[in-house]
Design an enzyme around this catalytic site. Structure first.
Site, PDB file in Angstrom:
ATOM      1  N   GLU A  49      23.266   0.645 -18.846  1.00  0.00           N
ATOM      2  CA  GLU A  49      24.704   0.909 -18.685  1.00  0.00           C
ATOM      3  C   GLU A  49      24.971   2.402 -18.511  1.00  0.00           C
ATOM      4  O   GLU A  49      25.809   2.803 -17.702  1.00  0.00           O
ATOM      5  CB  GLU A  49      25.481   0.378 -19.893  1.00  0.00           C
ATOM      6  CG  GLU A  49      25.549  -1.144 -19.935  1.00  0.00           C
ATOM      7  CD  GLU A  49      26.357  -1.663 -21.115  1.00  0.00           C
ATOM      8  OE1 GLU A  49      26.848  -2.798 -21.022  1.00  0.00           O
ATOM      9  OE2 GLU A  49      26.486  -0.945 -22.136  1.00  0.00           O
ATOM     10  N   ASP A  79      29.485   0.569 -18.873  1.00  0.00           N
ATOM     11  CA  ASP A  79      29.822  -0.792 -19.286  1.00  0.00           C
ATOM     12  C   ASP A  79      31.001  -1.328 -18.481  1.00  0.00           C
ATOM     13  O   ASP A  79      30.978  -2.452 -17.984  1.00  0.00           O
ATOM     14  CB  ASP A  79      30.152  -0.753 -20.778  1.00  0.00           C
ATOM     15  CG  ASP A  79      30.793  -2.024 -21.283  1.00  0.00           C
ATOM     16  OD1 ASP A  79      30.054  -2.985 -21.538  1.00  0.00           O
ATOM     17  OD2 ASP A  79      32.033  -2.057 -21.401  1.00  0.00           O
ATOM     18  N   ASP A 134      21.656  -0.684 -23.246  1.00  0.00           N
ATOM     19  CA  ASP A 134      22.594   0.452 -23.312  1.00  0.00           C
ATOM     20  C   ASP A 134      22.215   1.537 -22.315  1.00  0.00           C
ATOM     21  O   ASP A 134      23.080   2.163 -21.698  1.00  0.00           O
ATOM     22  CB  ASP A 134      22.603   1.059 -24.730  1.00  0.00           C
ATOM     23  CG  ASP A 134      23.220   0.105 -25.752  1.00  0.00           C
ATOM     24  OD1 ASP A 134      23.804  -0.918 -25.340  1.00  0.00           O
ATOM     25  OD2 ASP A 134      23.099   0.385 -26.958  1.00  0.00           O
ATOM     26  N   GLU A 140      27.386   5.403 -21.450  1.00  0.00           N
ATOM     27  CA  GLU A 140      27.269   3.965 -21.653  1.00  0.00           C
ATOM     28  C   GLU A 140      28.659   3.319 -21.688  1.00  0.00           C
ATOM     29  O   GLU A 140      28.887   2.258 -21.107  1.00  0.00           O
ATOM     30  CB  GLU A 140      26.526   3.718 -22.976  1.00  0.00           C
ATOM     31  CG  GLU A 140      26.401   2.272 -23.360  1.00  0.00           C
ATOM     32  CD  GLU A 140      26.204   2.126 -24.870  1.00  0.00           C
ATOM     33  OE1 GLU A 140      25.699   3.055 -25.514  1.00  0.00           O
ATOM     34  OE2 GLU A 140      26.613   1.074 -25.393  1.00  0.00           O
TER      35      GLU A 140
END
Lengths: 224, 224
Positions: free
Chosen positions: B114, B42, B111, B38
């Site tokens: 990502e 991101d 999340d 994640e």
């Protein structure tokens, strides 16, 4: 100074030199300036640093990775790298910024470094930008300790004391000197329970406290 | 449901399927979970979105680009895309999260999306991740208006009124109903100078005000 020396130092030769010129042009100089490239470079940098940290620290969790990245991409770090490249000599600034010393302002230097990263990314793709970032940041990345990094000295000292169930340190301003626009603070940090104290100086109370806390941490670490 | 359908929907076939499994594993399920992926995803997402916006909006300045990007990568947007992929059906959650409905919690869905982006990036490189992001986000990106985007209805209404030198709107709570943990607010937004008013409802006073401001903006826009 021309940009040839800069090209050597960043280790990337532009196919389109106009991109590098734009990256070096502050908005005070006029259009086309470097703000859109800075927008791009900021996220390319963040992504490249995240990738390197991910591979370098295979057992470090997300929170520590985030703190390490934040340290590496913050203005101070970027402006120091920009200074080491003598970026200030290559900047195109407007009259006002030139006179007020904009070529050595950390925010301008940091933004310009991001813009150069954005320009390399547009010119040569993600891999080229990533390689340049690796060259510029690797020495810094290798020196990072995930357990302490990104934490300031006051935080580290507080964690050290809490871990030993000791009371928090006291900070006392010893003196404030200098004119209003360039004051200097001297602060003492003391841990009575350990009989340790140290002083620190800085342009603000906060920075003097951090200095003092850092000195106390050094004493504590050297005592094992 | 297996992950085959998910693979079809994201349009990327993994060389290393263990990466996709890890991306779908919440920390409540145990190790290896998706938090490090994640972290990576991101920043890959942010970089890919920045690149697309840069090329799509060649005359938009940095501030508006940043606001558009913030809108596209925020939790709500990500969780909506995750829902459209039925990500919730493929999640690996611990007992507690399963029982409390974690498979439809926006933060977990966002999340996980990502983390999938991070997994595609590790498995296939930046270009593969960028292509998947383009497929998933392009419809949203094309619908964005840099002048209004990222601004909430209250801000837009305020700017509309200030641009016409009119006083700010008034917001009045008309009613609060429901139990403490699921209250419903009804708010009226009024512009006396224009003789316009509208109501809005929501789970908080703030969201009800935004709803009401949005309805007032619709009335004002339809009146030309």
């Amino acid at each position: 100074m021309g940009t040839e020396a800069l090209v050597r130092r960043i280790g990337y030769e532009f196919k389109d030199p106009a991109l590098l010129r734009r990256a070096l042009t502050h908005r005070s100089y006029g259009m086309p300036h470097n703000e859109r490239l800075e927008f791009l470079g900021d996220s390319v940098l963040s992504c490249a640093i995240a990738t390197h940290l991910y591979h370098l620290h295979t057992r470090v969790q997300e929170g520590d990775l985030s703190r390490m990245r934040a340290h590496l991409v913050k203005e101070l770090t970027l402006s120091e790298i920009a200074s080491s490249l003598n970026l200030g000599d290559c900047l195109k600034l407007g009259e006002g910024e030139l006179k007020s010393g904009g070529f050595r302002r950390p925010s301008i230097l940091a933004d310009t470094l991001e813009a150069i990263i954005g320009a390399v990314y547009l010119d040569g793709g993600f891999a080229s930008a990533e390689q340049m970032i690796a060259r510029l940041f690797e020495p810094l990345m290798k020196g990072l300790d995930p357990k302490t990094l990104g934490k300031d000295p006051k935080t580290l000292l507080q964690e050290y004391l809490q871990g030993r169930k000791l009371p928090l340190p006291s900070y006392t301003v010893l003196s404030i000197s200098g004119e209003a626009h360039e004051q200097h603070f001297e602060v003492e940090c003391a841990i009575p329970d350990l009989g340790v104290r140290a002083c620190g100086g800085g342009v603000s109370r906060r920075s003097a406290e951090q200095q003092a806390a850092g000195s106390v941490m050094q004493i504590l670490n050297s005592e094992g």
